[in-house]
Design a protein around this motif. Structure first.
Motif, short mmCIF file in Angstrom:
data_model
loop_
_atom_site.label_atom_id
_atom_site.label_comp_id
_atom_site.label_asym_id
_atom_site.label_seq_id
_atom_site.Cartn_x
_atom_site.Cartn_y
_atom_site.Cartn_z
N HIS A 19 22.20 -0.50 32.21
CA HIS A 19 22.24 -1.04 33.57
C HIS A 19 23.56 -1.76 33.73
CE1 HIS A 19 18.09 -0.01 34.48
NE2 HIS A 19 17.74 -0.49 33.29
N PHE A 20 24.27 -1.42 34.80
CA PHE A 20 25.63 -1.93 34.98
C PHE A 20 25.66 -2.96 36.11
CE2 PHE A 20 26.03 2.44 33.33
CZ PHE A 20 26.64 2.14 32.12
N PRO A 21 26.59 -3.89 36.03
CA PRO A 21 26.63 -4.98 37.01
C PRO A 21 27.21 -4.53 38.36
CG PRO A 21 28.47 -5.18 35.50
CD PRO A 21 27.62 -4.05 34.97
N LYS A 52 43.28 7.85 29.45
CA LYS A 52 43.41 7.08 30.69
C LYS A 52 42.34 5.99 30.78
CE LYS A 52 45.81 10.62 33.35
NZ LYS A 52 46.23 11.40 32.17
N ARG A 53 42.68 4.91 31.46
CA ARG A 53 41.77 3.79 31.67
C ARG A 53 40.99 4.05 32.95
NH1 ARG A 53 43.14 -1.30 33.77
NH2 ARG A 53 45.31 -0.58 33.74
N VAL A 54 39.67 4.22 32.82
CA VAL A 54 38.83 4.74 33.91
C VAL A 54 37.75 3.73 34.28
CG1 VAL A 54 37.26 6.60 34.60
CG2 VAL A 54 39.21 7.10 33.09
N THR A 55 37.54 3.58 35.58
CA THR A 55 36.42 2.80 36.12
C THR A 55 35.60 3.69 37.04
OG1 THR A 55 37.65 0.72 36.04
CG2 THR A 55 35.77 0.81 37.53
N VAL A 56 34.28 3.64 36.88
CA VAL A 56 33.35 4.41 37.73
C VAL A 56 32.52 3.44 38.55
CG1 VAL A 56 31.42 6.03 37.76
CG2 VAL A 56 33.24 6.30 36.06
N ILE A 57 32.48 3.70 39.86
CA ILE A 57 31.70 2.88 40.81
C ILE A 57 30.60 3.75 41.40
CG2 ILE A 57 31.80 1.58 42.98
CD1 ILE A 57 33.43 0.19 40.98
N VAL A 62 23.69 5.11 38.24
CA VAL A 62 24.33 6.29 37.67
C VAL A 62 23.30 7.42 37.50
CG1 VAL A 62 25.38 7.20 35.56
CG2 VAL A 62 26.17 5.02 36.53
N GLY A 63 23.62 8.58 38.07
CA GLY A 63 22.79 9.76 37.90
C GLY A 63 21.60 9.87 38.82
N ARG A 64 21.39 8.89 39.70
CA ARG A 64 20.18 8.91 40.53
C ARG A 64 20.44 9.37 41.96
NH1 ARG A 64 15.41 6.92 38.74
NH2 ARG A 64 15.44 5.85 36.73
N GLY A 65 21.61 9.91 42.24
CA GLY A 65 21.87 10.46 43.57
C GLY A 65 21.48 11.93 43.63
N SER A 66 22.38 12.74 44.16
CA SER A 66 22.10 14.18 44.28
C SER A 66 21.84 14.81 42.92
CB SER A 66 23.29 14.88 44.95
OG SER A 66 23.49 14.40 46.25
N SER A 67 22.45 14.27 41.87
CA SER A 67 22.30 14.88 40.55
C SER A 67 20.86 14.88 40.07
CB SER A 67 23.19 14.16 39.53
OG SER A 67 24.55 14.28 39.87
N SER A 68 20.07 13.88 40.48
CA SER A 68 18.67 13.83 40.06
C SER A 68 17.84 14.91 40.74
CB SER A 68 18.08 12.46 40.35
OG SER A 68 18.00 12.22 41.75
N HIS A 204 25.42 -0.34 42.15
CA HIS A 204 25.04 -1.07 43.37
C HIS A 204 26.28 -1.66 44.05
CE1 HIS A 204 20.92 -0.52 42.17
NE2 HIS A 204 21.20 -1.05 40.98
N THR A 205 27.36 -0.89 44.00
CA THR A 205 28.64 -1.32 44.55
C THR A 205 29.14 -0.27 45.53
OG1 THR A 205 29.18 -2.52 42.51
CG2 THR A 205 31.00 -2.00 44.01
N SER A 206 29.12 -0.58 46.80
CA SER A 206 29.57 0.35 47.84
C SER A 206 31.03 0.09 48.18
CB SER A 206 28.70 0.23 49.09
OG SER A 206 27.37 0.60 48.82
N ILE A 207 31.73 1.16 48.50
CA ILE A 207 33.15 1.08 48.84
C ILE A 207 33.34 1.18 50.34
CG2 ILE A 207 35.39 2.21 48.55
CD1 ILE A 207 34.43 0.83 46.04
#
Length: 397
Positions: A19-21, A52-57, A62-68, A204-207
């Protein structure tokens, strides 16, 4: 925007990797990926491997959108036949595109080989059957092109198809180098590997995409993310202005059945058809069947559980017509969004509006395969290396 309604199956089969913050303070990264589904996860893996230094938002988890809601049929063949692409974009680019997809399937298989078997990744043959006699002639032409360029394919006439697979249809193509997967478990397992490589995640972070400039973007809570490059891997949650007139969001239905004892059909092949919209189905661990179809040209998902169940039953009844001995019931049924493009190609590559913004949108029905290809294309673009496929799927085409 809702991406799925009803009860999906895959996200019940595993716990999340972590679970990510929520991101609630300013953050700096080299590569920012928006979207923690299959596309974003594969891109994060590819780019982190290259140092490369990567951040995912992700705006949810994670994984519970269309992919599920993904039914997990992975194939090198596209919803658009190679022969149709020959007519549409020319033989050279059509063949290149199919080679890209075949290479991507092999890359997915290599990645899966390093992950736990719980991802459900299994090499499977596919049966692509002619829905009508006229379509049998189309499959003959398709096989001619596939055979000419040494793609793994075999033509089966009616007798061969009936004797080998008990499918009473005019003809079919059998392809291999295809696979099935539990998409949710695959994403969770690969997320664990990404964490080991130093990828940072926020959920739980919207852009706020309206705040996007050349070096930063704001979250909807006001935190600033500064980046060198940004990858948009948001699936079907938004139809971006650069895609206006090129794509649309539709919806489809899918089911997972209750467990069945014994083999459902020979070799547990994955099955789909030439009719549009098409029926598609596969087996899953534990004796289940996963199936989908009945696409609709609307992005307004149905909320009525009874209607979703009814659509699922229509899918199941069509399969039972092909395999009358099947005694099977629906366990889960869902309705989900998916994207299509006017030319049958995904959108993967540089934005025409920002030099350091890239799209990784696997529109059409082969999204996981396209996502793998798109991750490699974007890596080459970032490293200023030539890529033989980038021009075919560039968003500005």
């Amino acid at each position: 925007m809702k991406l799925t309604t009803g009860q999906t199956y895959w996200d019940k089969t595993a716990a999340p990797a972590a679970h990510f913050p929520l991101l609630n303070e300013n953050h700096t990264t080299e590569i920012l990926i928006i979207g923690g589904g299959m596309s974003g996860t594969l891109a994060a893996c590819k780019l982190a491997e290259s140092g490369k230094r990567v951040t995912v938002i992700d705006r949810a988890e994670v994984g519970r959108g269309s992919s599920s809601a993904n039914t997990g049929l992975l194939q090198y063949a596209s919803d658009t036949m190679l022969s149709e692409f020959v007519d549409r974009i020319g033989e050279e680019d059509a063949v290149l595109f199919y080679k890209m997809c075949l290479e991507s399937m092999n890359q997915l298989t290599e990645i899966a080989s390093k992950l736990p078997e719980t991802t459900g990744y299994r090499l499977r043959d596919s049966i692509y059957y002619a829905s009508t006699q006229n379509d049998a002639d189309k499959l003959k032409r398709e096989y001619g092109f596939l055979n000419k360029y040494n793609f793994p394919a075999e033509y089966l006439n009616h007798t061969q198809l009936l004797e080998q697979y008990e499918i009473d249809k005019p003809a079919a193509l059998r392809t291999w180098h295809d696979a099935e997967v539990n998409p949710y478990q695959f994403i969770q397992a690969l997320t664990e590997e990404n964490l080991k490589m130093g990828v940072t995640y926020f959920e739980h972070t919207s852009i706020d995409m309206d705040s996007l400039n050349d070096t930063s973007v704001l979250t909807e809570t006001g935190a600033q993310i500064t980046f060198d490059s940004l990858i948009i891997a948001t699936g079907y949650s938004n139809l971006y202005s650069e895609l206006n007139g090129k794509a649309q969001i539709n919806q489809t239905f899918a089911i997972a059945t209750k467990p069945i004892k014994g083999e459902l059909w020979k070799d547990n092949v994955m099955v789909w058809e030439t009719k549009k919209p098409y029926l598609y189905f596969r087996t899953a661990p534990g004796g289940r069947m996963i199936a989908g179809g009945l696409d609709e040209e609307s992005s307004d998902l149905h909320d009525d559980p009874e209607l979703i169940q009814q659509k699922g039953q229509e899918i199941l009844d069509e399969i039972k017509e092909m395999f009358p001995k099947l005694d099977v019931e629906i366990d889960d049924a869902w309705n989900s969004l998916f994207g299509i493009s006017k030319d049958g190609l995904p959108f993967m590559g540089a934005s025409s509006q920002h030099d350091n913004v890239y799209y990784l949108l696997g529109f059409e029905g082969n999204g996981t395969c396209y996502s793998m290809a798109g991750a490699a294309i974007i890596q080459d673009l970032l490293d200023e290396k030539p890529n033989p496929y980038a021009h075919i799927v560039r968003p500005s085409r």
